[in-house]
Design an enzyme around this catalytic site. Sequence first.
Site, PDB file in Angstrom:
ATOM      1  N   LYS A 260      21.046  -1.086   1.978  1.00 55.28           N
ATOM      2  CA  LYS A 260      20.294  -1.145   0.752  1.00 55.28           C
ATOM      3  C   LYS A 260      19.129  -0.215   0.989  1.00 55.28           C
ATOM      4  O   LYS A 260      18.160  -0.755   1.692  1.00 55.28           O
ATOM      5  CB  LYS A 260      19.979  -2.473   0.371  1.00 55.28           C
ATOM      6  CG  LYS A 260      19.789  -2.655  -1.096  1.00 55.28           C
ATOM      7  CD  LYS A 260      18.280  -2.319  -1.712  1.00 55.28           C
ATOM      8  CE  LYS A 260      17.166  -3.041  -1.309  1.00 55.28           C
ATOM      9  NZ  LYS A 260      16.123  -2.462  -1.703  1.00 55.28           N
TER      10      LYS A 260
ATOM     11  N   GLU B 174      12.897  -7.851  11.627  1.00 48.85           N
ATOM     12  CA  GLU B 174      11.749  -7.003  12.222  1.00 48.85           C
ATOM     13  C   GLU B 174      10.653  -6.832  11.103  1.00 48.85           C
ATOM     14  O   GLU B 174      10.819  -6.291  10.294  1.00 48.85           O
ATOM     15  CB  GLU B 174      12.317  -5.378  12.625  1.00 48.85           C
ATOM     16  CG  GLU B 174      11.451  -4.875  13.871  1.00 48.85           C
ATOM     17  CD  GLU B 174      10.487  -3.903  13.112  1.00 48.85           C
ATOM     18  OE1 GLU B 174       9.363  -4.543  12.801  1.00 48.85           O
ATOM     19  OE2 GLU B 174      10.602  -2.835  12.877  1.00 48.85           O
TER      20      GLU B 174
ATOM     21  N   CYS C  45       5.199  -0.486  11.768  1.00 48.19           N
ATOM     22  CA  CYS C  45       5.183  -1.873  11.887  1.00 48.19           C
ATOM     23  C   CYS C  45       4.544  -1.998  13.120  1.00 48.19           C
ATOM     24  O   CYS C  45       3.858  -3.115  13.467  1.00 48.19           O
ATOM     25  CB  CYS C  45       6.445  -2.528  11.915  1.00 48.19           C
ATOM     26  SG  CYS C  45       7.887  -1.228  12.576  1.00 48.19           S
TER      27      CYS C  45
ATOM     28  N   GLU D 277      -1.351  -8.068   8.019  1.00 44.83           N
ATOM     29  CA  GLU D 277      -1.107  -6.485   8.202  1.00 44.83           C
ATOM     30  C   GLU D 277      -1.685  -5.589   6.876  1.00 44.83           C
ATOM     31  O   GLU D 277      -1.144  -5.911   5.731  1.00 44.83           O
ATOM     32  CB  GLU D 277       0.682  -6.362   8.156  1.00 44.83           C
ATOM     33  CG  GLU D 277       1.161  -5.135   8.631  1.00 44.83           C
ATOM     34  CD  GLU D 277       2.722  -5.308   8.942  1.00 44.83           C
ATOM     35  OE1 GLU D 277       3.355  -5.941   8.099  1.00 44.83           O
ATOM     36  OE2 GLU D 277       2.970  -4.451   9.818  1.00 44.83           O
TER      37      GLU D 277
HETATM   38  P1  NAP Z   1       9.438  -6.003   1.601  1.00 43.03           P
HETATM   39  O1  NAP Z   1       9.337  -6.428   0.054  1.00 43.03           O
HETATM   40  O2  NAP Z   1       9.794  -6.976   2.482  1.00 43.03           O
HETATM   41  O3  NAP Z   1      10.490  -4.859   1.459  1.00 43.03           O
HETATM   42  C1  NAP Z   1      11.562  -4.453   2.484  1.00 43.03           C
HETATM   43  C2  NAP Z   1      13.167  -4.142   1.949  1.00 43.03           C
HETATM   44  O4  NAP Z   1      13.491  -5.465   1.634  1.00 43.03           O
HETATM   45  C3  NAP Z   1      13.231  -3.229   0.557  1.00 43.03           C
HETATM   46  O5  NAP Z   1      14.100  -2.398   0.927  1.00 43.03           O
HETATM   47  C4  NAP Z   1      12.970  -4.221  -0.433  1.00 43.03           C
HETATM   48  O6  NAP Z   1      13.523  -3.418  -1.557  1.00 43.03           O
HETATM   49  C5  NAP Z   1      13.715  -5.268   0.260  1.00 43.03           C
HETATM   50  N1  NAP Z   1      13.903  -6.678  -0.438  1.00 43.03           N
HETATM   51  C6  NAP Z   1      12.759  -7.207  -1.003  1.00 43.03           C
HETATM   52  N2  NAP Z   1      13.003  -8.570  -1.620  1.00 43.03           N
HETATM   53  C7  NAP Z   1      14.041  -8.856  -1.198  1.00 43.03           C
HETATM   54  C8  NAP Z   1      14.914  -9.783  -1.280  1.00 43.03           C
HETATM   55  N3  NAP Z   1      14.687 -10.943  -2.253  1.00 43.03           N
HETATM   56  N4  NAP Z   1      16.258  -9.823  -0.680  1.00 43.03           N
HETATM   57  C9  NAP Z   1      16.507  -8.885  -0.115  1.00 43.03           C
HETATM   58  N5  NAP Z   1      15.955  -7.677   0.010  1.00 43.03           N
HETATM   59  C10 NAP Z   1      14.650  -7.498  -0.545  1.00 43.03           C
HETATM   60  O7  NAP Z   1       8.245  -5.018   1.764  1.00 43.03           O
HETATM   61  P2  NAP Z   1       7.335  -4.159   0.755  1.00 43.03           P
HETATM   62  O8  NAP Z   1       7.158  -4.889  -0.539  1.00 43.03           O
HETATM   63  O9  NAP Z   1       8.077  -2.932   0.534  1.00 43.03           O
HETATM   64  O10 NAP Z   1       6.170  -3.851   1.464  1.00 43.03           O
HETATM   65  C11 NAP Z   1       5.227  -5.341   1.611  1.00 43.03           C
HETATM   66  C12 NAP Z   1       4.512  -5.288   2.941  1.00 43.03           C
HETATM   67  O11 NAP Z   1       5.669  -5.395   3.810  1.00 43.03           O
HETATM   68  C13 NAP Z   1       3.773  -4.070   3.531  1.00 43.03           C
HETATM   69  O12 NAP Z   1       2.507  -3.944   2.833  1.00 43.03           O
HETATM   70  C14 NAP Z   1       3.776  -4.356   4.940  1.00 43.03           C
HETATM   71  O13 NAP Z   1       2.785  -5.047   5.390  1.00 43.03           O
HETATM   72  C15 NAP Z   1       5.131  -4.980   5.119  1.00 43.03           C
HETATM   73  N6  NAP Z   1       6.262  -3.722   5.442  1.00 43.03           N
HETATM   74  C16 NAP Z   1       6.433  -4.262   6.809  1.00 43.03           C
HETATM   75  C17 NAP Z   1       7.466  -3.174   7.292  1.00 43.03           C
HETATM   76  C18 NAP Z   1       7.975  -2.918   8.809  1.00 43.03           C
HETATM   77  O14 NAP Z   1       8.194  -1.973   9.307  1.00 43.03           O
HETATM   78  N7  NAP Z   1       7.639  -4.048   9.271  1.00 43.03           N
HETATM   79  C19 NAP Z   1       8.025  -2.192   6.671  1.00 43.03           C
HETATM   80  C20 NAP Z   1       7.957  -2.266   5.217  1.00 43.03           C
HETATM   81  C21 NAP Z   1       6.825  -3.242   4.824  1.00 43.03           C
HETATM   82  P3  NAP Z   1      12.410  -2.926  -2.674  1.00 43.03           P
HETATM   83  O15 NAP Z   1      11.932  -2.008  -1.824  1.00 43.03           O
HETATM   84  O16 NAP Z   1      13.351  -2.782  -3.867  1.00 43.03           O
HETATM   85  O17 NAP Z   1      11.480  -4.024  -3.246  1.00 43.03           O
END
Ligand code: NAP
Length: 481
Positions: free
Chosen positions: A174, A249, A283, A383
Amino acid sequence: MKSYWQNFVDGAWVDGGGGRIDVFNPGSGEKLAEHALADAADVDRAVKAAQRVHFSGALSNLRPVERGRMVQAMGRYLLENIDEIAPVLTQEQGKPLWEARIEIEGAARYFEYYGNQAETVEGRSIPLGQGYFDFTAHEPYGVSAQIIPWNYPVEMTARSLSAALATGNTCVIKTPELTPLSNAWLAKAAQAAGFPDGAVNILCGLGSVAGAALSSHPMVNQIVFTGSVPTGIAIATAAAQNVVPCILELGGKSAAIVHNDADLGAFENDVRWGIYFNAGQVCSAMSRVIVHEDIHDDLVDRMTCVAKSLTVLPGMEQPEFGATMGAMVSQAQRDRAVGMVADAVTQGARLATGGHALNIPGAFMEPTVLCDVTPDMAIANEEVFGPVVSVMKFQSDEQALSIANGTPYGLVGGVFTQDLNRATQAAQKMRAGQVFVNEWFAGGVETPFGGYGKSGYGREKGREALWNYVQTKNIAIKLGS
Ligand code: NAP
Ligand code: MG
């Protein structure tokens, strides 16, 4: 730029049941393309295709060296097409063109490494005395579901896909709704390498729809997730309902401890890469610097110079490796980071440099150094996922470690000193899955990576990662007399 991009399910490029989603260029604020949006029915088709291939044995029955060669071919395919992929990645994600090339090279490196590891996954024989022969074998779980973040969409997909395929799993990926386009080349790479239809499926969909459908699908056998803590908890909950393992992660708030005998000239390079690479959307970013009070002012001056030395401009205008930084992934992420900095200033932190949005179209933010941060402030614990480093002071080694270990996270940490004892003791006491001594980001695909605490569990990279993708079977044979 192609105006419409499709999902890849069971070897075919298909529309999405959820219609289409607009993909924007954060370097200009303009619409870039449309992508098919998967719904739960699309996810179901992809999972069933992956399960069919798994049950057929088309991957798991191969001699591992053959599977490994196919995995390696995927990496070569990415390198052969880097000139096409890099501009797409830059335009959807915001990073400089030279950083996009580094990401694609990094992705190729995963396929090289795990392709090479395919034939090293060996069992052992266990003595049970005369009359028995016992051995273990490691078998793939089956269907691996992988949910990808937008910060390194190509490299993060490569990280899990390469290890999963090398061990004989089939995959449903995904992609993130913000950056789905460049993942098309991973589907093309799988086709070019000869993987059967259905072995690799790549869909863009909303997290709340496609992501949730994938992580709760009863035919999924293992889940890999990289992203935020709340989403990680939702995914682990879904995994628990189906009793399948997951790898989480979940980012961090990683700290560098800088002692008064550290090589501060060398540390400038750690600041440049540690917090400004990919505009801080990493991250394992060095988002906190905990510095001995004797050298605090000198270090803040040096960090300010590093931040100011970076030119911030659209990624497509940055073909050459250099002192440049691109846009953040979206205006929402940028505004969130700027808001967190403003709140920190209200709480008493001081801006040494940066802190603001750039007054040009797109999701740009100044490289930022915040000092006078105290461990109780939100900015010291949450973060930011942007180009923002928080500087705190310490007097004693114990105090430095207690600040470093003072957040719920524990992804990576660093210690900078010429004193071997001090470095080793700090490395032992840091609650983090990976500790860097005198160079942030030291290591590579070979070195295991993953979190303590709320940074998650399971390990990516290195040989450790392989064990996330296989289950152990013990076979005990009673011999006839
Ligand atoms: P996120 O909501 O955790 O999204 C990461 C992935 O999970 C995306 O592909 C997202 O899809 C998907 N996702 C979201 N809700 C889901 C659910 N209920 N079930 C399954 N998959 C789901 O992160 P974000 O909204 O993109 O970013 C928010 C914060 O997360 C950032 O500001 C940062 O602090 C943190 N983050 C950390 C990392 C890391 O490498 N550790 C990477 C990204 C973000 P969609 O894109 O379609 O929502
Ligand atoms: Mg999201």
